[in-house]
Enzyme design. Sequence first.
Site: not given
Lengths: 604, 604
Positions: B409-410
């Site tokens: 994620y990110e």
Amino acid sequence: MSTETLKKDILRGGQFLVKETQCEDVFTLEDLNEEQRMMRESTKEFVEREIWAHWERFEKKDYAFTEECMRKAGELGFLSIAVPEAYGGMGMGFVSTMLVCDYISGATGSFSTAFGAHTGIGTLPITLYGTEEQKQKYVPKLATGEWFGAYCLTEPGAGSDANSGKTKAVLSADKKYYSITGQKMWISNAGFCNLFIVFARIEDDKNITGFIVENDPKNGISLGEEEKKLGIHSSSTRQVFFNETKVPVENMLSERGNGFKIAMNALNVGRIKLAAACLEAQRRVTTEAVKYANERIQFKTPIVNFGAIKAKIAQMSINVYAGESACYRAAKNIEDRIAIRVAEGNSHQEAELKGVEEYAIECSILKVAVSEDVQNTTDEGIQIFGGMGFSADTPMEKAWRDARIARIYEGTNEINRMLAVGMLVKKAMKGHVDLLGPATAVGEELMGIPSFETPDFSELFAEEKDLIARLKKVFLMVAGSAVQKFGPDLESHQQVLLAAADILIEIYMAESTLLRTEKNAKREGEAAQEIQIAMTRLYLYEAVDLVIKKGKEAIVSFAEGDEQRMMLMGLKRYTKYTNPPNVVALRNKIADKVAADNRYTFDG
Amino acid sequence: MSTETLKKDILRGGQFLVKETQCEDVFTLEDLNEEQRMMRESTKEFVEREIWAHWERFEKKDYAFTEECMRKAGELGFLSIAVPEAYGGMGMGFVSTMLVCDYISGATGSFSTAFGAHTGIGTLPITLYGTEEQKQKYVPKLATGEWFGAYCLTEPGAGSDANSGKTKAVLSADKKYYSITGQKMWISNAGFCNLFIVFARIEDDKNITGFIVENDPKNGISLGEEEKKLGIHSSSTRQVFFNETKVPVENMLSERGNGFKIAMNALNVGRIKLAAACLEAQRRVTTEAVKYANERIQFKTPIVNFGAIKAKIAQMSINVYAGESACYRAAKNIEDRIAIRVAEGNSHQEAELKGVEEYAIECSILKVAVSEDVQNTTDEGIQIFGGMGFSADTPMEKAWRDARIARIYEGTNEINRMLAVGMLVKKAMKGHVDLLGPATAVGEELMGIPSFETPDFSELFAEEKDLIARLKKVFLMVAGSAVQKFGPDLESHQQVLLAAADILIEIYMAESTLLRTEKNAKREGEAAQEIQIAMTRLYLYEAVDLVIKKGKEAIVSFAEGDEQRMMLMGLKRYTKYTNPPNVVALRNKIADKVAADNRYTFDG
Ligand SMILES: Cc1cc2nc3c(=O)[nH]c(=O)nc-3n(C[C@H](O)[C@H](O)[C@H](O)COP(=O)(O)OP(=O)(O)OC[C@H]3O[C@@H](n4cnc5c(N)ncnc54)[C@H](O)[C@@H]3O)c2cc1C
Ligand SMILES: Cc1cc2nc3c(=O)[nH]c(=O)nc-3n(C[C@H](O)[C@H](O)[C@H](O)COP(=O)(O)OP(=O)(O)OC[C@H]3O[C@@H](n4cnc5c(N)ncnc54)[C@H](O)[C@@H]3O)c2cc1C
């Protein structure tokens, strides 16, 4: 055929390092005979129908379901492949045993652990070391799945140091039975097994002793709760407590004090089979990943078109291919060695024991290499799935969790790395493998002036073979100097040993891969093996890189001054490519083919 | 102080590659002031008491408990560190924000994700882009934990390609509100949040637009089930469905079509904070591992005495130390850049925005490096625990599972790697970082004859600094040639980009580590920094190895013939050690200290 010819034809364990193997002399997945292919097909069918179709159940700690599947496997004969016909088995060769182990293991680590623990360490101590009576009594039941076996070696205080267990076996006054008391831990199949192979110490013996112990709660045997585990959620793993459990003296395995040897030999077979058992998981994950990558669209294109994804798919494919190459090469060596022994007049039992013992180095190598490959493959599998890879609704995350155990059990990878080099050095000391001669030659070569001739590398794999021969020199240089420097103290220089082990592993894996492809290219032409040739080149390229890294690490750590400089120069010379391959182009070629096939298709 | 001086003192984003940084100019964990130290202490206390004491609850999908802990964190002020005082926050600097992010995250990924999603991407779009009214209305509630925020960017068909979402925002006839319809996926904190930052497309806009959407089931908002996840088991992750959800026009964030920019800038901050949030997890795992290794006896000795284990403990420690060095260096750069902007007359909001944007390259670098370190560290943590590492009763396996999300994620690590190099190239094109000059100089140097003088490397880190300067040349050589060769098509040569990214990452991490240690050694003397010096040397040694590997991979793939040979020669020249360190001795020194302390103790 005379035993002499037979003996000449196949390499002894560890000799791959100092002898050149002809590609005709290695067995490959492409050499499977009709019977073996049929066996593989029916194994795959069984897995699809009974195991894969229900993979979600295995994630729910449905231990009973694992047992049910094991029973079905028994009914269909899958538990009896390796068992001699005399004891109700199929008595098939080691290659077939490996094949079943391989293809039966792709769906879930839960089943594959149950299968491995039962057919391997749970049954083998009896087939390898049992008396005729013991074999008649127990093996047929184990071969059919009427009974299941478990292997009780580990204790809370005795893991890697397996010979240090505290479990005691005390002979009764009437000398009719032993009374076993102790705590065993991490016992696979404990929850549903009928028989334990138990290792215990008699009096203050240096070494433990093996026993066949029937499971009977009324005989002082009780179980701990199921362990809560990271992976293999439906593999039963429990503590087993023996409290004055009575075991008839005739249930001792082999002789008193022979238990450590039994344990180690069972683990040898366990290791190579564990390696095989990590292959189909990799094929499946690779296939699932490429399917997803073909379907998943981001930035208006299937993600399989991104170089980042291609690199992963290529790497995943190469890892399986290399693992297959090395596993089946070693499997056939073992099978042949057994045949030689039998031809020489050994009993089948004796022959099998010695055959497997012979290749203990290769077994450790394979265990380490393939268990790490399956971890990396599943890791990339998650990454290719992106966020979906983190979801328990897709099959990537459980494959990753299941893979994690393979680096721990059957001897941790640290232990197996050190064993691989340690056993090789011992073989050299005993004169079974001549390392000293070649090592001395390398030493002399290092002092001499390198040849500046440009070799003729026009034939297929000419440069690659030359490189592998040179990688062997790196090992001899590094390990040879370490032995000289540290002598019997070598064992305490673990980081050097570990670096040497990594070099050894890469040599075996890369050479096996090359020999397989070369053999097939000779048969089918280079065009037909275009992708396999690319995989071989790429595997070797990465292997060379790792050898450079590990060689350097060892050299800068144990050599100084001129010696260090000389060895670093040698390292450079021995790892030099005249024509380095275009790594990106190779990867893309491999990945494009896997993407076009929408699955891994190189398993012969 | 004049803004000019201020400007000169700190490097702009990406400039680390072409400028030499003085150690006095980097901020280190050892530079924390009293206030920051107190903040850290109270964060650690909070974590021990409220989070770590209950780590088992987090494994049981106890989402309510995560919410409860978040509420407590709010009451104690931990959610308001970064929030300007005007909106009820503490208005502390970026270093303090990072500190809290770091030390609050060590116990479980579940809480750290909830914390990160709320304080980062859930709150930041408003503090960075909100109107005064929006900020007044929402930020105080978010700062105290009265309300919680979530960030809705990802959709089933729009993950990495975040600007391709299908969620629509339709202006009402009376122009008073937008009606939002669409499906968002993988939304952290969805289960208990009061407010969503939602990105949606207006008409056929090229770019999406951001909105603040209050959570109200009666307004067409519904949630999917909790996702079943590999890790972060008590972090709420759900789909969020918007069905003609009415959002007042005044809740639009910034301007129409500005959503992608908002999303990316929020992610920039998210990335560096995520890196920080992986540090304390590493410290904890390292500490737990060394404690276990000190206690666990095999072969009659604590396993910490084995070289195999020492190597792991050293590597784990170095990774944290390097991560800390780079994270806090960048954090202070951002804090200073914000201060400069404010001094120049920017609003705090504007200043913060630009400050973070400036270091987007470093943010991507840190996200990748530290998220991979925490994976490796937890992996070795399991291995050190042996079979116990596979048990859910010990804290290793959950740390390993929790760590896995940080690479996804990110922005996945593939995306962030490519961004790091891509942004750097863009900065060069815009003239913000002069790469062309230095790259040309490297090109000329490659043509010239190398100097055969033996440099004077007697001062601390003299050789190491020289090496880092040369690693920068490797990057310029590789990336420079790639830009020349592929021009605007570079983006499609991902594998070369990825290799360049790895080189870039290692340079930043190694340089940051060295500068930190050098600074502290100057202050405290070399003896006091003996272990840190060893860590720095070892980190650099490994970095050089990786640069060789990645550099070679790129060069053999895009250059041929003489050019290839010249670049490979350059690579050799630029990565050459005059005095290679004794790797094993360094590892042992580091591990022995960590073992003696029975924990990781290098965080200032
Ligand atoms: C799921 C599962 C199933 C299992 N099934 C069975 C089974 O059916 N039967 C059975 O008997 N056992 C079984 N085991 C036990 C398994 O074989 C052991 O866990 C393994 O041998 C490691 O032992 P340990 O756990 O005690 O780790 P330890 O031996 O304590 O090792 C801890 C760490 O120290 C390292 N280490 C130990 N000694 C050395 C050394 N000399 N030099 C360098 N490093 C060293 C190890 O590599 C490891 O990293 C199972 C374990 C698990 C987790
Ligand atoms: C637990 C969890 C929590 C999350 N929380 C939030 C949240 O709060 N809010 C939110 O908006 N999102 C959230 N996400 C979503 C997350 O940001 C995405 O999963 C991530 O951005 C990746 O997108 P994807 O899953 O669609 O993967 P994809 O984009 O489909 O990627 C699949 C693979 O393709 C690769 N790939 C994709 N594009 C390219 C390219 N151009 N070049 C090379 N490779 C490429 C990726 O690197 C990856 O390996 C969360 C996800 C998870 C799993």
